[in-house]
Design a protein around this motif. Structure first.
Motif, PDB file in Angstrom:
ATOM      1  N   ASN A  90      -4.752   3.306  -1.314  1.00 42.73           N
ATOM      2  CA  ASN A  90      -5.185   3.621   0.030  1.00 42.73           C
ATOM      3  C   ASN A  90      -5.940   4.782  -0.094  1.00 42.73           C
ATOM      4  O   ASN A  90      -5.870   5.993   0.156  1.00 42.73           O
ATOM      5  CB  ASN A  90      -3.875   4.080   0.670  1.00 42.73           C
ATOM      6  CG  ASN A  90      -4.152   4.428   2.060  1.00 42.73           C
ATOM      7  OD1 ASN A  90      -4.951   3.708   2.647  1.00 42.73           O
ATOM      8  ND2 ASN A  90      -3.472   5.254   2.735  1.00 42.73           N
ATOM      9  N   TRP A 100       0.824  -1.217   0.050  1.00 46.74           N
ATOM     10  CA  TRP A 100       0.042   0.140  -0.090  1.00 46.74           C
ATOM     11  C   TRP A 100       0.774   1.453   0.038  1.00 46.74           C
ATOM     12  O   TRP A 100       1.645   1.285   0.503  1.00 46.74           O
ATOM     13  CB  TRP A 100      -0.939  -0.017   1.351  1.00 46.74           C
ATOM     14  CG  TRP A 100      -2.184  -0.617   1.136  1.00 46.74           C
ATOM     15  CD1 TRP A 100      -3.267  -0.521   0.463  1.00 46.74           C
ATOM     16  CD2 TRP A 100      -2.263  -1.966   1.809  1.00 46.74           C
ATOM     17  NE1 TRP A 100      -4.203  -1.297   0.652  1.00 46.74           N
ATOM     18  CE2 TRP A 100      -3.576  -2.448   1.471  1.00 46.74           C
ATOM     19  CE3 TRP A 100      -1.549  -2.963   2.615  1.00 46.74           C
ATOM     20  CZ2 TRP A 100      -4.297  -3.705   1.927  1.00 46.74           C
ATOM     21  CZ3 TRP A 100      -2.106  -3.987   2.956  1.00 46.74           C
ATOM     22  CH2 TRP A 100      -3.400  -4.477   2.638  1.00 46.74           C
ATOM     23  N   SER A 150      -8.822  -0.465  -1.758  1.00 45.56           N
ATOM     24  CA  SER A 150      -9.287  -0.470  -0.278  1.00 45.56           C
ATOM     25  C   SER A 150     -10.313   0.776  -0.038  1.00 45.56           C
ATOM     26  O   SER A 150      -9.988   1.945  -0.729  1.00 45.56           O
ATOM     27  CB  SER A 150      -8.349  -0.551   0.443  1.00 45.56           C
ATOM     28  OG  SER A 150      -7.495   0.448   0.658  1.00 45.56           O
ATOM     29  N   MET A 181      -9.998  -5.208  -1.099  1.00 42.44           N
ATOM     30  CA  MET A 181      -9.312  -5.045   0.144  1.00 42.44           C
ATOM     31  C   MET A 181     -10.141  -4.673   1.200  1.00 42.44           C
ATOM     32  O   MET A 181     -11.074  -3.524   0.873  1.00 42.44           O
ATOM     33  CB  MET A 181      -8.095  -4.125  -0.110  1.00 42.44           C
ATOM     34  CG  MET A 181      -7.169  -4.388  -1.059  1.00 42.44           C
ATOM     35  SD  MET A 181      -6.040  -5.751  -0.519  1.00 42.44           S
ATOM     36  CE  MET A 181      -5.319  -6.502  -2.066  1.00 42.44           C
ATOM     37  N   ILE A 182     -10.281  -5.097   2.386  1.00 40.96           N
ATOM     38  CA  ILE A 182     -11.049  -4.629   3.490  1.00 40.96           C
ATOM     39  C   ILE A 182     -10.230  -4.158   4.701  1.00 40.96           C
ATOM     40  O   ILE A 182      -9.039  -4.728   5.107  1.00 40.96           O
ATOM     41  CB  ILE A 182     -11.879  -5.939   4.048  1.00 40.96           C
ATOM     42  CG1 ILE A 182     -12.885  -5.469   5.128  1.00 40.96           C
ATOM     43  CG2 ILE A 182     -10.973  -7.023   4.461  1.00 40.96           C
ATOM     44  CD1 ILE A 182     -13.792  -6.339   5.445  1.00 40.96           C
ATOM     45  N   LYS A 183     -10.153  -2.840   4.955  1.00 38.87           N
ATOM     46  CA  LYS A 183      -9.497  -2.120   5.669  1.00 38.87           C
ATOM     47  C   LYS A 183     -10.063  -1.408   6.772  1.00 38.87           C
ATOM     48  O   LYS A 183     -11.102  -0.727   6.495  1.00 38.87           O
ATOM     49  CB  LYS A 183      -8.826  -1.406   5.118  1.00 38.87           C
ATOM     50  CG  LYS A 183      -7.735  -0.146   5.383  1.00 38.87           C
ATOM     51  CD  LYS A 183      -6.727   0.711   4.356  1.00 38.87           C
ATOM     52  CE  LYS A 183      -7.771   1.512   3.974  1.00 38.87           C
ATOM     53  NZ  LYS A 183      -7.074   2.453   2.821  1.00 38.87           N
ATOM     54  N   ALA A 210      -1.721  -1.160  -3.929  1.00 39.38           N
ATOM     55  CA  ALA A 210      -3.156  -1.206  -3.723  1.00 39.38           C
ATOM     56  C   ALA A 210      -3.449   0.347  -3.255  1.00 39.38           C
ATOM     57  O   ALA A 210      -2.783   1.137  -2.669  1.00 39.38           O
ATOM     58  CB  ALA A 210      -3.578  -1.945  -2.429  1.00 39.38           C
TER      59      ALA A 210
END
Length: 712
Positions: free
Chosen positions: A395, A382, A425, A456-458, A393
């Protein structure tokens, strides 16, 4: 008066008598008009046909003086309907500040361009890459700065479906360009006032249409049209007119690739805006795209023919690249105690490499990632505020917790994925201090349900705790169940992300179904699943517009009965996130989740949902379905089924991940199979048939196929 006899003795002289008809000889011309009814009607029509339009032009268009230019080129017209006028300079200003080559509307206090604009570049010979363009006007309508005296136009035929158009300051550099003999587009560069039109099979897909081309040391501007129909992108489905977007790596920017999908009938073409400096994109009410950039370099655009959105995305990813080393653990849940830092605020006075810092600002994220990789000898997964780079990925950050933003984040994730950022994400329940744990718990629950289908799970817990166990009672149970369901669906997500984005808009997934194009309340998840979220508090039902094909509710097997494009109203509840599977699909998932993505991948047996697509041929019903499970780049499992059997084969020979006791990291068996769409008498549950079995996938090491009887 009563007649009487003349008593006079004198002889009556006829010439002395004044008869009334003699007055007609002395009637004035205006009296004749007033007394002539047909003539009056004719004059009224003349006034209505000539005078009234002139008055309308005066008050509606209200032009500046059309003084013929001294350079001998086009005069340009100020007679432009207000909704199609392009602001000349900043637009709203006093008349004395409006550039003398612009038009001015005294009623709206608006300075606007003529059509064609006088702010253009000219060439005195047929265009080629090495021809220098000269400004028609020596100054630009931004504080009367000087125009750049020498500009070049490069048109690079990158591929049969990809064309790059670059306007640049020829004092700084030059660009060689490619030419192809076989391509799916053609283009014309008009002279002497430069105009560019690009055509493809669907029609004209790019046209500067006599709009402005402005170049100075501080600001560049260009206007063009992509279509007279609908556009998508820049965070909106569809992209609304009279909308302004800012490409800028800081709070409130798009955090995505500035890619526009434009529609002509059922065909799509795309435009990617490739600039590094802070840039404003205006979608004008008249359909024009106006791009203004604080740059001293120039403007570059990538044009993609399509004609399907998938082809546009593939061409974009050839430019930006994408993360090809997706690790399974990355699809798990990531909880950050501190959010990634924002990029620093830009400052006109800050000098960086002898340039104003604002010209370098948007490259901050990529510069940071490159520096990290050089120091650590690895690639970061990230990085914040990346620009035009699919190798990391995204952010997503600085998102307030609100129902509106939940909907926006779903749209942003879908558009971000089809723009090339497959590893997208979004912070669950936002990541700012604008969060109230007491009043927004229901919102957080719905956000967790939606995040089930994000790539993506954040979770950000910088000040306010938003991780699952920070909630209580029913809320905690729903959240944990949603996350466990996500862990179970990761085999399908992992397979999908090898070949395409996860969350997808309707116009991308079903380009031929025009009734679905503008819908932003339902999304495809890969090729096989569809989600229809309820996105408002206490919502009791949702409206779904049926895509082509046969569809079943994912967990119950309920078949939807409607025609393509028909609206269907379905009941929902606070804990629901309605999900459907397309007929003809086979979904591989893991029913019982473990504590992590990797432990679920290894310890939980596979389950299979077979959603049959049945057709009738000569009064005989034929049912089929197929699917795939990616294991490694050297092997995938292939599933094919009808209403009696399912056949499993291996594409590749890398069985160690599922069969090697010491190094395996995938489950090796199947224990549950659900079949949707069989004749009702074959079902052993309300809407489906369930088969409890044991299938050892390692038999494929020695056998060419495994056949499972679905009726046993």
């Amino acid at each position: 008066m009563i007649p009487h006899i003349n008593d006079s003795k004198e002889e009556f002289v006829d010439s002395e008598v004044f008869y009334p008809y003699e007055k007609l000889n002395n009637i004035k011309w205006y009296d004749r008009i007033l007394l002539n009814q047909p003539l009056k009607i004719t004059i009224v029509f003349i006034i209505l046909g000539i005078a009234v339009p002139l008055l309308l032009y005066h008050f509606y268009f209200f032009t500046a003086l059309n003084i013929p230019p001294s350079d001998g080129f086009s005069i340009g017209s100020c007679l432009i309907p207000r909704e199609t006028r392009l602001a000349c300079g900043v637009g709203q200003m006093p008349e004395e500040e409006c550039h003398h080559q612009c038009c001015y509307d005294r009623n709206l206090h608006m300075c606007f361009h003529r059509i064609p604009s006088r702010f253009s570049y000219i060439i005195d010979q047929p265009w080629s890459d090495d021809i220098v363009l000269h400004p028609r006007i020596a100054t630009v309508p931004f504080s009367n700065q000087n125009s750049i005296p020498q500009v070049r136009l490069s048109i690079d035929e990158e591929s049969a479906t990809h064309l790059a158009i670059t306007f640049y300051n020829s004092r700084n550099t030059s660009f060689p360009s490619k030419r192809l003999s076989d391509k799916e587009y053609s283009y014309e560069v008009g002279t002497p006032e430069i105009n560019i039109a690009v055509n493809a099979s669907q029609g004209t897909i790019f046209n500067t249409a006599g709009g402005p081309l402005i170049a100075s040391d501080n600001i560049w501007e260009i206007a063009f049209k992509l279509t007279n129909e609908t556009m998508y992108g820049l965070g909106e489905i569809p992209l609304k007119k009279n909308t302004t977007k800012i490409i800028y790596s800081n709070d409130g920017d798009m955090s995505s690739i500035p890619l526009i999908f434009a529609k002509i009938n059922t065909s799509f073409h795309g435009l990617l805006i490739d600039v590094n400096e802070p840039t404003e994109i205006l979608v004008h009410p008249g359909g024009q795209i106006v791009v203004r950039s604080i740059t001293n370099y120039g403007l570059k655009f990538h044009l993609f023919v399509g004609p399907e959105p998938k082809g546009i995305m593939e061409d974009v990813m050839k430019i930006i690249g994408h993360h090809k080393q997706l690790e399974y653990w990355m699809l798990g849940i990531h909880n950050f105690e501190n959010a990634f830092a924002n990029t620093p605020q830009w400052n006109l006075s800050l000098v960086n490499d002898n340039q104003l810092y604002l010209f370098k600002h948007n490259t901050y994220g990529n510069d940071f990632a490159k520096a990290f990789a050089k120091k650590d000898n690895s690639t970061p997964i990230w990085s914040s505020s990346l620009w035009m780079n699919g190798g990391f990925a995204i952010n997503r950050q600085n998102i307030d917790a609100s129902w509106t933003n939940l909907h926006r984040e779903l749209i942003a994730a879908a558009l971000g994925g089809i723009s090339g950022h497959w590893l997208w994400s979004s912070p669950i329940c936002g990541d700012t201090e604008n969060f109230n744990h007491t009043t927004q718990s229901n919102l957080c629950v719905k956000w967790y349900l939606a995040a089930t289908y994000f790539p993506m799970i954040k979770i950000h817990s910088r000040k306010y705790m938003r991780y699952p166990t920070a909630f209580n009672g029913t809320h905690r149970s729903i959240i944990i169940e949603a996350l466990n369901r996500r862990l179970g669906l990761l085999p399908y997500f992992y397979t999908t992300l090898q070949e395409g984005p996860l969350l997808r808009p309707m116009f991308y997934q079903f380009p031929l179904s025009e009734a679905l194009h503008d819908i932003d309340t339902q999304f495809s998840v890969g090729d096989s699943l569809l989600v229809v979220p309820n996105l408002t508090p206490f919502q009791s039902h949702v409206h779904m517009w049926l895509p082509p094909g046969t569809w079943y509710e994912l967990w119950s097997g309920l078949k939807l009965e409607a025609n393509e494009g028909d609206p269907i109203t379905m009941m929902t509840a606070e804990a629901d996130f309605l999900t459907f599977i397309k007929g003809g699909s086979i979904l591989i998932y893991q029913k019982e989740a473990q504590s992590t993505a990797e432990s679920t991948q290894f310890l939980t047996p596979f389950s299979v949902i077979i959603a049959l697509e049945c057709t009738t041929d000569n009064e005989t019903s034929v049912c089929q379905a197929s699917g795939k499970q990616f294991i490694t780049k050297n092997m995938s499992l292939v599933f094919v089924a009808n209403d009696t059997n399912m056949t499993i084969t291996a594409d590749g020979k890398d069985f160690d991940p599922i069969c090697d006791i010491g190094s395996g990291f995938w489950a090796y068996d199947i224990q549950f199979i659900n079949i949707y769409g069989m004749d009702e008498e074959m079902n052993n549950y309300d809407n489906y048939r369930q088969l409890n079995t044991f299938v050892d996938l390692c038999h494929l090491e020695t056998d060419e196929e495994i056949v499972v009887n679905l009726l046993s």
